[in-house]
Design a protein around this motif. Structure first.
Motif, short mmCIF file in Angstrom:
data_model
loop_
_atom_site.label_atom_id
_atom_site.label_comp_id
_atom_site.label_asym_id
_atom_site.label_seq_id
_atom_site.Cartn_x
_atom_site.Cartn_y
_atom_site.Cartn_z
N VAL A 37 17.62 10.19 11.60
CA VAL A 37 17.34 8.94 12.33
C VAL A 37 18.57 8.05 12.31
O VAL A 37 18.90 7.38 13.30
N ARG A 53 14.79 2.29 15.51
CA ARG A 53 15.12 3.32 14.53
C ARG A 53 15.38 2.72 13.15
O ARG A 53 15.12 3.37 12.12
N SER A 76 10.95 7.41 15.68
CA SER A 76 12.22 6.74 15.98
C SER A 76 12.52 6.73 17.47
O SER A 76 13.32 5.92 17.94
#
Length: 443
Positions: free
Chosen positions: A327, A280, A275
């Protein structure tokens, strides 16, 4: 005769890096025991209600009551801690949780009694996490918060893995309730015995969820789905295990929980590294897709009666479904203003909490109508597949956050509002450990 004073050996100073960990070891030990008590509580709840003839839908409603209490405790606990202090609040709420465990056998199969008591247990557990994590946040040096947060997250998860094995041999009697009550009491001991000064309360105030939806809709959706899916699995996996391994259900349930959490611990860091290099939202979609495929694999393996395949798929499920919450937090932080980062992280947790309340009743309905308890992972697979599609659609429709404004990934467990202050991304000043220190001006 005059005695010369004995020369003492040199006192070796504790390295600065290690002293930061030494200062929080008692708190980490307490919260590890707390995580174990919470994990064991889910096992005892499910098996006790199954023995009482409660349907999976009813068990889902009771699990939702626990989650509602947990969400309420996350929001209310900072005020109580500010009123009476960390140690008193931690002790008070730990005693409440232990008392709930001793009263639960008296509730019988009455769902209203179970729901009320477990809501109190959820409130108490959330308050204990808030007190402990805010204390760690205060004790952790700013330049080491990321490392200490990762250390705390990994160690505390070991408690959640081990505790279901501890109660597996006592399922079906009062011993299981006493073990969980004992774990809550044991969590009090390191905190009550510490001689360290209580800190000022550290707990972020969340933004309204509408702000999160406006800035990072993919993060809002991912947090909601993480709460709905992961909390449903965490609360109801023993019901699934009972439909798969009726003869050794307690042992298999503990193995299933251990496989899921071990997969999560392994999958967390690859998800974070990816990420930091790619969009992401695409990483969230990939992790959700892995979780959806693994959930389908669990359902198919359960239909075939292959317990070994179930455990392997469960590890992959944990690596996918339990790794993208952090994330999602990072994606939201990338889009927040500098002065609202901690509040944004707290807001993501609140959205997660809303999902954790709404998910278990729906998952319970799926389990009611899909034979063998596989409805839990059918529900998880459908939700995760939808999340993957929607995150990819969002990535195609809107550009990612600019690379120069992105904060590095950091572990973000969904526990309390204090975790937002614990996270190093919320600090006003983030030192670069690899940069050259500034030179003093020449006089």
């Amino acid at each position: 005769m005059i005695r010369t004073p004995r020369r003492m050996g040199p006192r070796w100073p504790v390295p600065v890096g290690l002293s930061a960990y030494r200062n929080i070891l008692a708190l980490v030990a307490a919260l590890t025991l707390l995580q174990g008590a919470m994990a064991a509580l889910a096992v005892v709840m499910s098996f006790s209600l199954i023995a009482g003839g409660v349907s999976p839908a009813g068990i889902g409603l009771v699990a939702s009551a626990y989650s509602a209490g947990f969400l309420a405790g996350t929001l209310v606990a900072p005020f109580e801690i500010g009123r009476i202090g960390h140690i008193r609040a931690f002790t008070l709420l730990g005693g409440l949780c232990a008392l709930v465990m001793l009263l639960l056998p008296l509730a019988g199969p009455a769902l209203a009694g179970w729901a009320l008591l477990l809501a109190l247990a959820g409130l108490g557990a959330a308050g204990m996490l808030t007190a402990g994590e805010s204390w760690i946040a205060n004790a952790a040096p700013a330049q080491r918060r990321g490392a200490i947060l990762g250390f705390y997250h990994m160690v505390s998860k070991s408690g959640a893995i081990a505790a279901p094995f501890l109660v597996a041999g006592a399922i079906g009697g009062l011993g299981a309730f006493m073990i969980v009550a004992g774990l809550f009491v044991m969590a009090l001991l390191p905190v009550a015995a510490t001689n360290r000064t209580q800190p000022e309360l550290v707990a972020a105030r969340p933004l309204w969820p509408t702000r999160l939806i406006a800035l990072a809709p993919a993060s809002a959706l991912a947090a909601f789905c993480a709460g709905a899916v992961n909390n449903s699995v965490a609360q109801l996996y023993p019901v699934f295990a009972a439909g798969v391994a009726a003869e050794s259900v307690a042992a298999f349930s503990a193995q299933l929980n251990g496989a899921i959490l071990a997969g999560a611990m392994v999958g967390l860091w690859p998800a974070g590294l990816l990420s930091d290099r790619f969009d992401r939202r695409v990483v969230i979609a990939g992790a959700a897709a892995l979780g959806a495929a693994s959930a389908a694999g669990i359902a198919l393996a359960a239909a075939a009666g292959n317990s070994g395949a179930i455990l392997w798929c469960a590890a992959l499920f944990g690596a996918g479904s339990l790794s993208y919450y952090g994330v999602a937090v990072a994606n939201a932080v990338d889009r927040a203003q500098a002065d609202e980062i901690t509040s944004m992280m707290a807001c993501v947790l609140v959205v997660w909490g809303i999902g954790s309340v709404l998910g278990p009743p729906v998952a319970g309905l799926f389990m009611q109508f899909v034979p063998g308890g596989s409805g839990l992972f059918v529900f998880a697979g459908i939700v995760l597949a939808g999340l993957a599609v929607l995150c990819l659609s969002r990535a195609a429709a809107a550009p990612p956050a600019p690379a120069e404004g992105r904060e590095p990934f950091s572990v973000s467990p969904a526990t309390s509002l204090a975790i937002a202050e614990f996270d190093p991304r919320g600090d006003d000043f983030q030192p670069d450990l690899f940069s050259t220190p500034p030179q003093e001006p020449t006089p």
